[in-house]
Design a protein around this motif. Structure first.
Motif, PDB file in Angstrom:
ATOM      1  N   UNK A  31       0.832  -1.204   0.000  1.00  0.00           N
ATOM      2  CA  UNK A  31       0.000   0.000   0.000  1.00  0.00           C
ATOM      3  C   UNK A  31       0.865   1.252   0.000  1.00  0.00           C
ATOM      4  N   UNK A  32       1.892   1.292   0.821  1.00  0.00           N
ATOM      5  CA  UNK A  32       2.759   2.472   0.881  1.00  0.00           C
ATOM      6  C   UNK A  32       3.487   2.672  -0.443  1.00  0.00           C
ATOM      7  N   UNK A  33       3.921   1.592  -1.065  1.00  0.00           N
ATOM      8  CA  UNK A  33       4.617   1.679  -2.352  1.00  0.00           C
ATOM      9  C   UNK A  33       3.677   2.179  -3.450  1.00  0.00           C
ATOM     10  N   UNK A  34       2.402   1.801  -3.389  1.00  0.00           N
ATOM     11  CA  UNK A  34       1.427   2.289  -4.362  1.00  0.00           C
ATOM     12  C   UNK A  34       1.161   3.772  -4.133  1.00  0.00           C
ATOM     13  N   UNK A  35       0.890   4.145  -2.891  1.00  0.00           N
ATOM     14  CA  UNK A  35       0.590   5.544  -2.593  1.00  0.00           C
ATOM     15  C   UNK A  35       1.768   6.460  -2.892  1.00  0.00           C
ATOM     16  N   UNK A  36       2.984   6.004  -2.599  1.00  0.00           N
ATOM     17  CA  UNK A  36       4.171   6.838  -2.813  1.00  0.00           C
ATOM     18  C   UNK A  36       4.404   7.136  -4.291  1.00  0.00           C
ATOM     19  N   UNK A  37       3.799   6.356  -5.162  1.00  0.00           N
ATOM     20  CA  UNK A  37       3.888   6.626  -6.594  1.00  0.00           C
ATOM     21  C   UNK A  37       3.063   7.833  -7.022  1.00  0.00           C
ATOM     22  N   UNK A  38       2.190   8.300  -6.162  1.00  0.00           N
ATOM     23  CA  UNK A  38       1.391   9.499  -6.421  1.00  0.00           C
ATOM     24  C   UNK A  38       1.719  10.480  -5.302  1.00  0.00           C
ATOM     25  N   UNK A  39       2.521  11.483  -5.607  1.00  0.00           N
ATOM     26  CA  UNK A  39       3.057  12.380  -4.574  1.00  0.00           C
ATOM     27  C   UNK A  39       1.945  13.012  -3.727  1.00  0.00           C
ATOM     28  N   UNK A  40       0.872  13.451  -4.364  1.00  0.00           N
ATOM     29  CA  UNK A  40      -0.212  14.097  -3.619  1.00  0.00           C
ATOM     30  C   UNK A  40      -0.899  13.101  -2.685  1.00  0.00           C
ATOM     31  N   UNK A  41      -1.226  11.920  -3.171  1.00  0.00           N
ATOM     32  CA  UNK A  41      -1.887  10.916  -2.337  1.00  0.00           C
ATOM     33  C   UNK A  41      -0.988  10.521  -1.160  1.00  0.00           C
ATOM     34  N   UNK A  42       0.297  10.321  -1.431  1.00  0.00           N
ATOM     35  CA  UNK A  42       1.253   9.928  -0.392  1.00  0.00           C
ATOM     36  C   UNK A  42       1.379  11.023   0.667  1.00  0.00           C
ATOM     37  N   UNK A  43       1.444  12.286   0.213  1.00  0.00           N
ATOM     38  CA  UNK A  43       1.554  13.408   1.149  1.00  0.00           C
ATOM     39  C   UNK A  43       0.300  13.502   2.021  1.00  0.00           C
ATOM     40  N   UNK A  44      -0.865  13.389   1.414  1.00  0.00           N
ATOM     41  CA  UNK A  44      -2.120  13.468   2.160  1.00  0.00           C
ATOM     42  C   UNK A  44      -2.239  12.314   3.158  1.00  0.00           C
ATOM     43  N   UNK A  45      -1.844  11.136   2.731  1.00  0.00           N
ATOM     44  CA  UNK A  45      -1.889   9.968   3.604  1.00  0.00           C
ATOM     45  C   UNK A  45      -1.009  10.188   4.829  1.00  0.00           C
ATOM     46  N   UNK A  46       0.213  10.608   4.598  1.00  0.00           N
ATOM     47  CA  UNK A  46       1.152  10.828   5.713  1.00  0.00           C
ATOM     48  C   UNK A  46       0.738  12.022   6.560  1.00  0.00           C
ATOM     49  N   UNK A  47       0.102  13.015   5.949  1.00  0.00           N
ATOM     50  CA  UNK A  47      -0.321  14.211   6.682  1.00  0.00           C
ATOM     51  C   UNK A  47      -1.444  13.905   7.672  1.00  0.00           C
ATOM     52  N   UNK A  48      -2.115  12.776   7.518  1.00  0.00           N
ATOM     53  CA  UNK A  48      -3.143  12.379   8.470  1.00  0.00           C
ATOM     54  C   UNK A  48      -2.581  12.217   9.871  1.00  0.00           C
ATOM     55  N   UNK A  49      -1.283  12.011   9.972  1.00  0.00           N
ATOM     56  CA  UNK A  49      -0.560  11.904  11.240  1.00  0.00           C
ATOM     57  C   UNK A  49      -1.164  10.887  12.199  1.00  0.00           C
ATOM     58  N   UNK A  50      -1.812   9.874  11.680  1.00  0.00           N
ATOM     59  CA  UNK A  50      -2.380   8.848  12.545  1.00  0.00           C
ATOM     60  C   UNK A  50      -1.572   7.555  12.487  1.00  0.00           C
ATOM     61  N   UNK A  51      -0.366   7.629  11.935  1.00  0.00           N
ATOM     62  CA  UNK A  51       0.505   6.463  11.916  1.00  0.00           C
ATOM     63  C   UNK A  51       1.387   6.432  13.165  1.00  0.00           C
ATOM     64  N   UNK A  52       1.237   7.448  14.020  1.00  0.00           N
ATOM     65  CA  UNK A  52       2.001   7.475  15.267  1.00  0.00           C
ATOM     66  C   UNK A  52       1.199   6.795  16.373  1.00  0.00           C
ATOM     67  N   UNK A  53       1.740   6.774  17.560  1.00  0.00           N
ATOM     68  CA  UNK A  53       1.098   6.050  18.656  1.00  0.00           C
ATOM     69  C   UNK A  53      -0.131   6.760  19.214  1.00  0.00           C
ATOM     70  N   UNK A  54      -0.089   8.062  19.387  1.00  0.00           N
ATOM     71  CA  UNK A  54      -1.247   8.792  19.872  1.00  0.00           C
ATOM     72  C   UNK A  54      -1.593   8.485  21.318  1.00  0.00           C
ATOM     73  N   UNK A  55      -2.751   8.999  21.799  1.00  0.00           N
ATOM     74  CA  UNK A  55      -3.113   8.867  23.208  1.00  0.00           C
ATOM     75  C   UNK A  55      -3.732   7.524  23.606  1.00  0.00           C
ATOM     76  N   UNK A  56      -4.083   6.685  22.640  1.00  0.00           N
ATOM     77  CA  UNK A  56      -4.645   5.376  22.971  1.00  0.00           C
ATOM     78  C   UNK A  56      -3.534   4.373  23.242  1.00  0.00           C
ATOM     79  N   UNK A  57      -3.835   3.377  24.037  1.00  0.00           N
ATOM     80  CA  UNK A  57      -2.878   2.275  24.193  1.00  0.00           C
ATOM     81  C   UNK A  57      -2.809   1.528  22.862  1.00  0.00           C
ATOM     82  N   UNK A  58      -1.754   0.777  22.670  1.00  0.00           N
ATOM     83  CA  UNK A  58      -1.637  -0.027  21.451  1.00  0.00           C
ATOM     84  C   UNK A  58      -2.831  -0.962  21.319  1.00  0.00           C
ATOM     85  N   UNK A  59      -3.254  -1.547  22.413  1.00  0.00           N
ATOM     86  CA  UNK A  59      -4.396  -2.465  22.385  1.00  0.00           C
ATOM     87  C   UNK A  59      -5.662  -1.750  21.922  1.00  0.00           C
TER      88      UNK A  59
END
Length: 179
Positions: A31-59
């Protein structure tokens, strides 16, 4: 094969650096390799900033993601998360199955987890929470965690649309939905 071809290595240095940061040394997901082929889609995806840990536990995070992916029938993303995070999140085989096959009231979940799953279900089916559902959620989760839950549901619904719409092939060693 995905409906849109993924990037193939070697990757541009900036893309490789982004993959390294997200994947922490593992090869990038298709999925990341597909999205990275489209600069705008990849930027928007990463800009969601929800790939980090955040305030929830991992569980908690993985319960939200797994349930959202199950409801959207996104076997690709569900399998990725189960294969990478289920053990670290201390999800039992019964709980992993329940994200796909059981209701929010399944006995394998704590009361707070049942409320979490009911919240995901309500957002998926109605795109809102009733006053009673929000009150139940608020009894278990503070405001930063409530925001994160809602944002994760929306983000992984979008991720599911991407995966399902692009007909992403399952990653190697990723489990399939239980039957």
């Amino acid at each position: 094969m995905s409906r849109i071809a993924p990037l193939e290595p070697p990757y541009a240095p900036e893309i490789q650096s982004q993959f390294d940061a997200i994947m922490r040394g593992a090869p990038p997901l298709t999925l990341f390799r597909v999205l990275a082929g489209n600069a705008r889609a990849w930027e928007k995806f990463r800009a969601g900033s929800l790939l980090d840990r955040g305030p929830l536990s991992l569980r908690e995070r993985e319960i939200v993601i797994d349930r959202t992916c199950a409801l959207t029938r996104c076997e690709y993303e569900w399998g990725v998360h189960v294969s990478i995070f289920a053990k670290a999140a201390r999800l039992t085989d019964e709980q992993v199955r329940a994200t796909v096959l059981e209701g929010a009231d399944a006995a394998c979940w704590s009361k707070g987890e049942q409320v979490l799953i009911a919240t995901v279900d309500a957002l998926h089916h109605r795109a809102t929470l009733s006053a009673d559902e929000f009150k139940a959620l608020s009894a278990h989760y503070d405001e930063p965690r409530i925001f994160e839950i809602i944002l994760l549901c929306g983000f992984y619904r979008t991720v599911s649309y991407l995966n399902n719409g692009l007909d992403m092939p399952l990653e190697d060693n990723a489990p399939t939905f239980p039957s």
